[in-house]
Design a protein around this motif. Structure first.
Motif, PDB file in Angstrom:
ATOM      1  N   LEU A   4       0.833  -1.205   0.000  1.00 57.03           N
ATOM      2  CA  LEU A   4       0.000   0.000   0.000  1.00 57.03           C
ATOM      3  C   LEU A   4       0.862   1.247   0.000  1.00 57.03           C
ATOM      4  O   LEU A   4       0.565   2.215  -0.700  1.00 57.03           O
ATOM      5  CB  LEU A   4      -0.933   0.011   1.216  1.00 57.03           C
ATOM      6  N   HIS A   5       1.939   1.208   0.767  1.00 57.40           N
ATOM      7  CA  HIS A   5       2.847   2.345   0.822  1.00 57.40           C
ATOM      8  C   HIS A   5       3.482   2.578  -0.558  1.00 57.40           C
ATOM      9  O   HIS A   5       3.563   3.720  -1.018  1.00 57.40           O
ATOM     10  CB  HIS A   5       3.920   2.096   1.882  1.00 57.40           C
ATOM     11  N   ASP A   6       3.909   1.510  -1.200  1.00 57.89           N
ATOM     12  CA  ASP A   6       4.505   1.621  -2.543  1.00 57.89           C
ATOM     13  C   ASP A   6       3.495   2.167  -3.549  1.00 57.89           C
ATOM     14  O   ASP A   6       3.844   2.998  -4.390  1.00 57.89           O
ATOM     15  CB  ASP A   6       5.021   0.260  -3.019  1.00 57.89           C
ATOM     16  N   ASP A  51      -4.995   7.814 -16.725  1.00 60.24           N
ATOM     17  CA  ASP A  51      -5.509   6.440 -16.678  1.00 60.24           C
ATOM     18  C   ASP A  51      -4.771   5.615 -15.627  1.00 60.24           C
ATOM     19  O   ASP A  51      -5.388   4.847 -14.881  1.00 60.24           O
ATOM     20  CB  ASP A  51      -5.377   5.771 -18.046  1.00 60.24           C
ATOM     21  N   GLN A  52      -3.452   5.769 -15.567  1.00 60.08           N
ATOM     22  CA  GLN A  52      -2.665   5.037 -14.571  1.00 60.08           C
ATOM     23  C   GLN A  52      -3.054   5.465 -13.158  1.00 60.08           C
ATOM     24  O   GLN A  52      -3.154   4.621 -12.257  1.00 60.08           O
ATOM     25  CB  GLN A  52      -1.173   5.290 -14.795  1.00 60.08           C
ATOM     26  N   ILE A  53      -3.275   6.761 -12.974  1.00 58.51           N
ATOM     27  CA  ILE A  53      -3.687   7.277 -11.669  1.00 58.51           C
ATOM     28  C   ILE A  53      -5.033   6.676 -11.274  1.00 58.51           C
ATOM     29  O   ILE A  53      -5.224   6.238 -10.134  1.00 58.51           O
ATOM     30  CB  ILE A  53      -3.751   8.822 -11.699  1.00 58.51           C
ATOM     31  N   ALA A  54      -5.956   6.625 -12.201  1.00 59.66           N
ATOM     32  CA  ALA A  54      -7.287   6.064 -11.913  1.00 59.66           C
ATOM     33  C   ALA A  54      -7.183   4.589 -11.528  1.00 59.66           C
ATOM     34  O   ALA A  54      -7.867   4.135 -10.597  1.00 59.66           O
ATOM     35  CB  ALA A  54      -8.198   6.248 -13.116  1.00 59.66           C
ATOM     36  N   ARG A  55      -6.327   3.834 -12.215  1.00 62.43           N
ATOM     37  CA  ARG A  55      -6.156   2.418 -11.890  1.00 62.43           C
ATOM     38  C   ARG A  55      -5.574   2.236 -10.487  1.00 62.43           C
ATOM     39  O   ARG A  55      -6.028   1.379  -9.720  1.00 62.43           O
ATOM     40  CB  ARG A  55      -5.269   1.721 -12.926  1.00 62.43           C
ATOM     41  N   LEU A  56      -4.573   3.047 -10.160  1.00 64.48           N
ATOM     42  CA  LEU A  56      -3.980   2.942  -8.822  1.00 64.48           C
ATOM     43  C   LEU A  56      -4.966   3.350  -7.739  1.00 64.48           C
ATOM     44  O   LEU A  56      -5.030   2.721  -6.678  1.00 64.48           O
ATOM     45  CB  LEU A  56      -2.723   3.811  -8.726  1.00 64.48           C
ATOM     46  N   LEU A  61      -8.632   2.108  -3.085  1.00 63.78           N
ATOM     47  CA  LEU A  61      -9.947   2.260  -2.473  1.00 63.78           C
ATOM     48  C   LEU A  61     -10.678   0.921  -2.500  1.00 63.78           C
ATOM     49  O   LEU A  61     -10.833   0.315  -3.560  1.00 63.78           O
ATOM     50  CB  LEU A  61     -10.777   3.309  -3.216  1.00 63.78           C
ATOM     51  N   PRO A  62     -11.133   0.458  -1.363  1.00 65.06           N
ATOM     52  CA  PRO A  62     -11.852  -0.822  -1.347  1.00 65.06           C
ATOM     53  C   PRO A  62     -13.213  -0.710  -2.023  1.00 65.06           C
ATOM     54  O   PRO A  62     -13.845   0.348  -2.007  1.00 65.06           O
ATOM     55  CB  PRO A  62     -12.004  -1.125   0.141  1.00 65.06           C
ATOM     56  N   ASP A  63     -13.618  -1.795  -2.643  1.00 62.30           N
ATOM     57  CA  ASP A  63     -14.945  -1.823  -3.251  1.00 62.30           C
ATOM     58  C   ASP A  63     -15.998  -1.871  -2.154  1.00 62.30           C
ATOM     59  O   ASP A  63     -15.877  -2.635  -1.191  1.00 62.30           O
ATOM     60  CB  ASP A  63     -15.104  -3.070  -4.151  1.00 62.30           C
ATOM     61  N   ILE A  64     -17.034  -1.077  -2.329  1.00 63.41           N
ATOM     62  CA  ILE A  64     -18.123  -1.067  -1.356  1.00 63.41           C
ATOM     63  C   ILE A  64     -19.331  -1.724  -2.003  1.00 63.41           C
ATOM     64  O   ILE A  64     -19.816  -1.283  -3.041  1.00 63.41           O
ATOM     65  CB  ILE A  64     -18.468   0.386  -0.920  1.00 63.41           C
TER      66      ILE A  64
END
Length: 66
Positions: A4-6, A51-56, A61-64
């Motif tokens: 998560l830190h990485d 796009d890369q930012i959105a994927r990360l 963020l956990p799925d709710i």
């Protein structure tokens, strides 16, 4: 925890590069004779970063489930 830190570090680096590209594109567009091809390439790179930012972000963020 280190994963998560990485991911957070990578996300911040991508956001920083995205902001930098924004500044570079704005400065290039302000100069009188500007290279349209160069600006298009920078914009394409900026979209790729977005796009890369959105994927990360989706990994962080956990799925709710409603």
């Amino acid at each position: 925890m280190t994963d998560l830190h990485d991911l957070r570090l990578q996300l911040e680096e991508l956001r920083s590069e995205h902001r930098d590209l924004d500044d570079v594109i704005a400065r290039l567009a302000e100069t009188a004779p500007f290279n349209q091809l160069q600006i298009q390439r920078l914009k394409k790179r900026k979209l790729s970063l977005k796009d890369q930012i959105a994927r990360l972000e989706s990994k962080l963020l956990p799925d709710i489930i409603a």
